[in-house]
Design a protein around this motif. Structure first.
Motif, PDB file in Angstrom:
ATOM      1  N   LEU A 146       0.833  -1.202   0.000  1.00 17.17           N
ATOM      2  CA  LEU A 146       0.000   0.000   0.000  1.00 17.17           C
ATOM      3  C   LEU A 146       0.868   1.252   0.000  1.00 17.17           C
ATOM      4  CD1 LEU A 146      -2.727  -1.103   2.577  1.00 17.17           C
ATOM      5  CD2 LEU A 146      -2.908  -1.102   0.086  1.00 17.17           C
ATOM      6  N   LEU A 147       1.964   1.215   0.736  1.00 12.15           N
ATOM      7  CA  LEU A 147       2.906   2.334   0.750  1.00 12.15           C
ATOM      8  C   LEU A 147       3.495   2.561  -0.644  1.00 12.15           C
ATOM      9  CD1 LEU A 147       5.008   1.991   4.040  1.00 12.15           C
ATOM     10  CD2 LEU A 147       3.725   3.994   3.307  1.00 12.15           C
ATOM     11  N   GLU A 148       3.855   1.491  -1.305  1.00 13.57           N
ATOM     12  CA  GLU A 148       4.454   1.617  -2.634  1.00 13.57           C
ATOM     13  C   GLU A 148       3.464   2.231  -3.623  1.00 13.57           C
ATOM     14  OE1 GLU A 148       6.616  -1.129  -6.083  1.00 13.57           O
ATOM     15  OE2 GLU A 148       6.310  -1.934  -4.070  1.00 13.57           O
TER      16      GLU A 148
ATOM     17  N   TYR B  65      -7.989  -5.308  -0.299  1.00 10.26           N
ATOM     18  CA  TYR B  65      -8.291  -6.671  -0.743  1.00 10.26           C
ATOM     19  C   TYR B  65      -7.720  -6.927  -2.138  1.00 10.26           C
ATOM     20  CZ  TYR B  65     -11.344 -10.714  -1.952  1.00 10.26           C
ATOM     21  OH  TYR B  65     -11.846 -11.932  -2.340  1.00 10.26           O
ATOM     22  N   ILE B  66      -7.872  -5.960  -3.031  1.00 10.68           N
ATOM     23  CA  ILE B  66      -7.333  -6.094  -4.396  1.00 10.68           C
ATOM     24  C   ILE B  66      -5.815  -6.236  -4.363  1.00 10.68           C
ATOM     25  CG2 ILE B  66      -6.935  -4.832  -6.550  1.00 10.68           C
ATOM     26  CD1 ILE B  66      -9.774  -3.675  -6.261  1.00 10.68           C
ATOM     27  N   VAL B  67      -5.162  -5.380  -3.609  1.00 11.15           N
ATOM     28  CA  VAL B  67      -3.697  -5.364  -3.575  1.00 11.15           C
ATOM     29  C   VAL B  67      -3.131  -6.655  -2.985  1.00 11.15           C
ATOM     30  CG1 VAL B  67      -1.710  -4.258  -2.461  1.00 11.15           C
ATOM     31  CG2 VAL B  67      -3.472  -2.858  -3.551  1.00 11.15           C
ATOM     32  N   VAL B  68      -3.644  -7.080  -1.849  1.00  4.89           N
ATOM     33  CA  VAL B  68      -3.095  -8.264  -1.195  1.00  4.89           C
ATOM     34  C   VAL B  68      -3.288  -9.507  -2.055  1.00  4.89           C
ATOM     35  CG1 VAL B  68      -3.300  -9.789   0.816  1.00  4.89           C
ATOM     36  CG2 VAL B  68      -3.327  -7.309   1.127  1.00  4.89           C
ATOM     37  N   THR B  69      -4.485  -9.705  -2.601  1.00  6.02           N
ATOM     38  CA  THR B  69      -4.705 -10.887  -3.442  1.00  6.02           C
ATOM     39  C   THR B  69      -3.931 -10.788  -4.750  1.00  6.02           C
ATOM     40  OG1 THR B  69      -6.736  -9.873  -4.320  1.00  6.02           O
ATOM     41  CG2 THR B  69      -6.975 -11.409  -2.472  1.00  6.02           C
ATOM     42  N   GLY B  70      -3.909  -9.599  -5.354  1.00  9.91           N
ATOM     43  CA  GLY B  70      -3.233  -9.438  -6.638  1.00  9.91           C
ATOM     44  C   GLY B  70      -1.748  -9.726  -6.560  1.00  9.91           C
ATOM     45  N   CYS B  71      -1.135  -9.382  -5.445  1.00  7.40           N
ATOM     46  CA  CYS B  71       0.312  -9.549  -5.290  1.00  7.40           C
ATOM     47  C   CYS B  71       0.688 -10.864  -4.626  1.00  7.40           C
ATOM     48  CB  CYS B  71       0.880  -8.362  -4.518  1.00  7.40           C
ATOM     49  SG  CYS B  71       0.641  -6.771  -5.363  1.00  7.40           S
ATOM     50  N   GLY B  72      -0.223 -11.801  -4.639  1.00  9.52           N
ATOM     51  CA  GLY B  72       0.089 -13.145  -4.167  1.00  9.52           C
ATOM     52  C   GLY B  72       0.026 -13.328  -2.676  1.00  9.52           C
ATOM     53  N   GLY B  73      -0.663 -12.407  -1.970  1.00 10.49           N
ATOM     54  CA  GLY B  73      -0.781 -12.522  -0.531  1.00 10.49           C
ATOM     55  C   GLY B  73      -1.857 -13.497  -0.099  1.00 10.49           C
TER      56      GLY B  73
ATOM     57  N   ALA C 272      -6.939   1.697 -12.975  1.00  8.59           N
ATOM     58  CA  ALA C 272      -5.933   2.759 -13.053  1.00  8.59           C
ATOM     59  C   ALA C 272      -4.988   2.698 -11.858  1.00  8.59           C
ATOM     60  CB  ALA C 272      -6.620   4.122 -13.126  1.00  8.59           C
ATOM     61  N   ALA C 273      -5.534   2.476 -10.672  1.00  6.89           N
ATOM     62  CA  ALA C 273      -4.701   2.401  -9.465  1.00  6.89           C
ATOM     63  C   ALA C 273      -3.744   1.214  -9.527  1.00  6.89           C
ATOM     64  CB  ALA C 273      -5.583   2.309  -8.227  1.00  6.89           C
ATOM     65  N   LEU C 274      -4.193   0.108 -10.099  1.00  4.40           N
ATOM     66  CA  LEU C 274      -3.338  -1.080 -10.179  1.00  4.40           C
ATOM     67  C   LEU C 274      -2.127  -0.857 -11.075  1.00  4.40           C
ATOM     68  CD1 LEU C 274      -5.922  -4.002 -10.257  1.00  4.40           C
ATOM     69  CD2 LEU C 274      -4.008  -3.764  -8.670  1.00  4.40           C
ATOM     70  N   GLY C 275      -2.184   0.181 -11.902  1.00 11.44           N
ATOM     71  CA  GLY C 275      -1.019   0.511 -12.713  1.00 11.44           C
ATOM     72  C   GLY C 275       0.211   0.785 -11.866  1.00 11.44           C
ATOM     73  N   ARG C 276       0.002   1.257 -10.621  1.00 12.85           N
ATOM     74  CA  ARG C 276       1.118   1.530  -9.717  1.00 12.85           C
ATOM     75  C   ARG C 276       1.803   0.246  -9.242  1.00 12.85           C
ATOM     76  NH1 ARG C 276       0.403   6.395  -6.591  1.00 12.85           N
ATOM     77  NH2 ARG C 276      -0.502   7.989  -7.960  1.00 12.85           N
ATOM     78  N   LEU C 277       1.074  -0.869  -9.276  1.00 11.32           N
ATOM     79  CA  LEU C 277       1.608  -2.117  -8.718  1.00 11.32           C
ATOM     80  C   LEU C 277       1.623  -3.259  -9.741  1.00 11.32           C
ATOM     81  CD1 LEU C 277      -0.108  -2.159  -5.193  1.00 11.32           C
ATOM     82  CD2 LEU C 277       2.308  -1.697  -5.693  1.00 11.32           C
ATOM     83  N   LYS C 278       1.492  -2.929 -11.007  1.00 14.30           N
ATOM     84  CA  LYS C 278       1.420  -3.992 -12.010  1.00 14.30           C
ATOM     85  C   LYS C 278       2.649  -4.887 -11.964  1.00 14.30           C
ATOM     86  CE  LYS C 278      -0.134  -4.721 -16.737  1.00 14.30           C
ATOM     87  NZ  LYS C 278      -0.564  -4.076 -18.009  1.00 14.30           N
ATOM     88  N   HIS C 279       3.802  -4.312 -11.660  1.00 13.91           N
ATOM     89  CA  HIS C 279       5.037  -5.095 -11.603  1.00 13.91           C
ATOM     90  C   HIS C 279       5.077  -6.016 -10.394  1.00 13.91           C
ATOM     91  CE1 HIS C 279       5.621  -1.630  -9.042  1.00 13.91           C
ATOM     92  NE2 HIS C 279       6.673  -2.213  -8.484  1.00 13.91           N
ATOM     93  N   ARG C 280       4.163  -5.814  -9.436  1.00 19.28           N
ATOM     94  CA  ARG C 280       4.096  -6.664  -8.246  1.00 19.28           C
ATOM     95  C   ARG C 280       3.080  -7.800  -8.374  1.00 19.28           C
ATOM     96  NH1 ARG C 280       8.662  -5.786  -5.396  1.00 19.28           N
ATOM     97  NH2 ARG C 280       8.927  -3.584  -4.813  1.00 19.28           N
TER      98      ARG C 280
END
Length: 312
Positions: free
Chosen positions: A177-179, A194-202, A252-260
Motif C-alpha cells: 500500500l505504501l508503494e 483486498y485487491i492489492v493483497v490478493t493481486g500480489c500473491g498474498g 488505473a490504481a493497479l497501474g502503480r503495482l502492475k510489476h508486483r
C-alpha cells in the motif's frame, strides 16, 4: 533459558469525522481487548461535534504514546484511511482499520494477530471476517454474509468480501500500500486493500467467527448490505455507469503495482481490461478467460448480464 516470543505491535488506524455519538463505546472496546500490545493512531477529518475533545480526554487518560492524533486530508473516508496507513513514521507489525461507531469484541485483535503470525515473514497477509450487525442502540439485528467462494484476485476485482472495520494486515501488505501511495482514485480503502493483497500473491483469511459489532445507523457512510433488498440493489447497480467507473478507478490504481502482480493475476487483469473494450463476442471470450466472479449465484447472474450489455 529461551527468551519469550516478541509480541507483535498493532497500530489501530481510526478515522473520525463528527463521530462523538458512538465513539466512546468504540474506544472503550479497544481498552477491553485481550491483546493489549496496541497503539491508536487517529486521523480526524475536521470534526465539529466534540469528537476532538473526547479524543483528547482519552489521550490524557491513556498517554500520548498510546493515542496519537493527526489532521486528516478532508477528502472523504477512503483518502483519510489511505493517508493514515501510508503515514511516514508509522511503525508497527500489524495494522487494524477501525471505524468510529462500532464495538470490538474482546478477542478481535488476539484472533487476528494469532492468524497473521502463522503466515511466513515477508508474505502479504490480510485478516478479515464476519460481523454482528447491531442497530443504533446496540441491539443485534443479524450477521453479515458468510461467503461460499474463496477469496482471490478474480473476486477482488468484482467486489470486496469484507468490511474494512474487520481488516488487520501485516507489514508486508502495508508495504504494498505504501508503494502504491496514498494519492489514488480508489473507491474504498478496504476494497483496494483486498485487491492489492490478493493481486500480489498474498494470503487472505475470512474469519467465520464474528468479532465486531457493526453498527447500522442513518449516519453510516457505507452500511452492510445483508438483506435481499440490499443485495438486489447491488445487482441493479451493475446496470449503472457507477460500477463501470469504479472499475476504471481500480484498474488505473493497479497501474502503480502492475510489476508486483503475480503472473496469473497479471493475466487475469489483462483479460478483464480487454473484455471491457471488446465487441460482443470478444467481450464474452475475454470475460471467460479472466475468470472474474462474485460470491453468490445472484451476483454472478447480474455480472454476466452486465458483461453482455457492457456495463462493467
Amino acid at each position: 533459558m529461551s527468551r519469550p516470543a516478541r509480541r507483535p505491535k498493532v497500530a489501530i488506524l481510526l478515522c473520525t469525522y463528527n463521530g462523538r455519538r458512538f465513539l466512546g463505546e468504540q474506544l472503550d472496546s479497544y481498552a477491553a481487548q485481550t491483546y493489549a500490545h496496541w497503539e491508536l493512531q487517529v486521523s480526524d477529518d475536521g470534526s465539529k461535534d466534540g469528537t476532538l475533545e473526547l479524543l483528547a480526554s482519552y489521550q490524557a487518560r491513556w498517554g500520548a504514546e498510546k493515542l496519537t492524533l493527526h489532521a486528516g486530508p478532508a477528502k472523504g473516508f477512503a483518502a483519510n484511511f489511505l493517508s493514515l496507513i501510508c503515514r511516514p513514521g508509522l511503525e508497527a507489525d500489524c495494522f487494524a482499520y477501525s471505524d468510529q461507531d462500532d464495538i470490538w469484541q474482546a478477542e478481535k485483535l488476539e484472533r487476528a494477530v494469532h492468524w497473521l503470525q502463522s503466515v511466513p515473514e515477508g508474505v502479504p497477509a490480510l485478516y478479515c471476517g464476519r460481523t454482528r450487525l447491531v442497530d443504533a442502540g446496540g441491539r443485534e439485528i443479524g450477521l453479515s454474509p458468510l461467503f461460499p467462494k474463496p477469496a482471490g484476485f478474480a473476486n477482488a476485482l468484482m467486489q470486496n468480501i469484507a468490511s474494512g472495520n474487520t481488516m488487520v494486515l501485516n507489514s508486508a501488505a502495508r508495504a504494498l500500500l505504501l508503494e502504491a501511495g496514498k494519492e489514488l482514485p480508489v473507491v474504498a480503502h478496504d476494497w483496494w486493500t483486498y485487491i492489492v493483497v490478493t493481486g500480489c500473491g498474498g494470503r487472505v483469511f475470512y474469519d467465520p467467527e464474528p468479532t465486531l459489532l457493526y453498527r447500522q445507523h442513518d449516519a453510516n457512510v457505507i452500511g452492510m448490505n445483508s438483506t435481499w433488498g440490499a443485495r438486489l440493489d447491488r445487482i441493479r447497480m451493475l446496470w449503472h455507469e457507477r460500477f463501470r467507473r469504479w472499475n476504471d478507478c481500480n484498474i488505473a490504481a493497479l497501474g502503480r503495482l502492475k510489476h508486483r502482480l503475480i503472473p496469473r493475476n497479471k493475466e487475469i487483469l489483462e483479460n478483464f481490461a480487454k473484455a471491457r473494450k471488446m465487441g460482443f463476442f470478444g467481450r464474452i471470450l475475454y470475460f471467460k478467460r479472466s475468470g472474474i466472479y462474485r460470491q453468490t449465484w445472484l451476483g454472478n447472474i447480474g455480472l454476466v448480464i452486465a458483461v453482455i450489455f457492457k456495463k462493467f
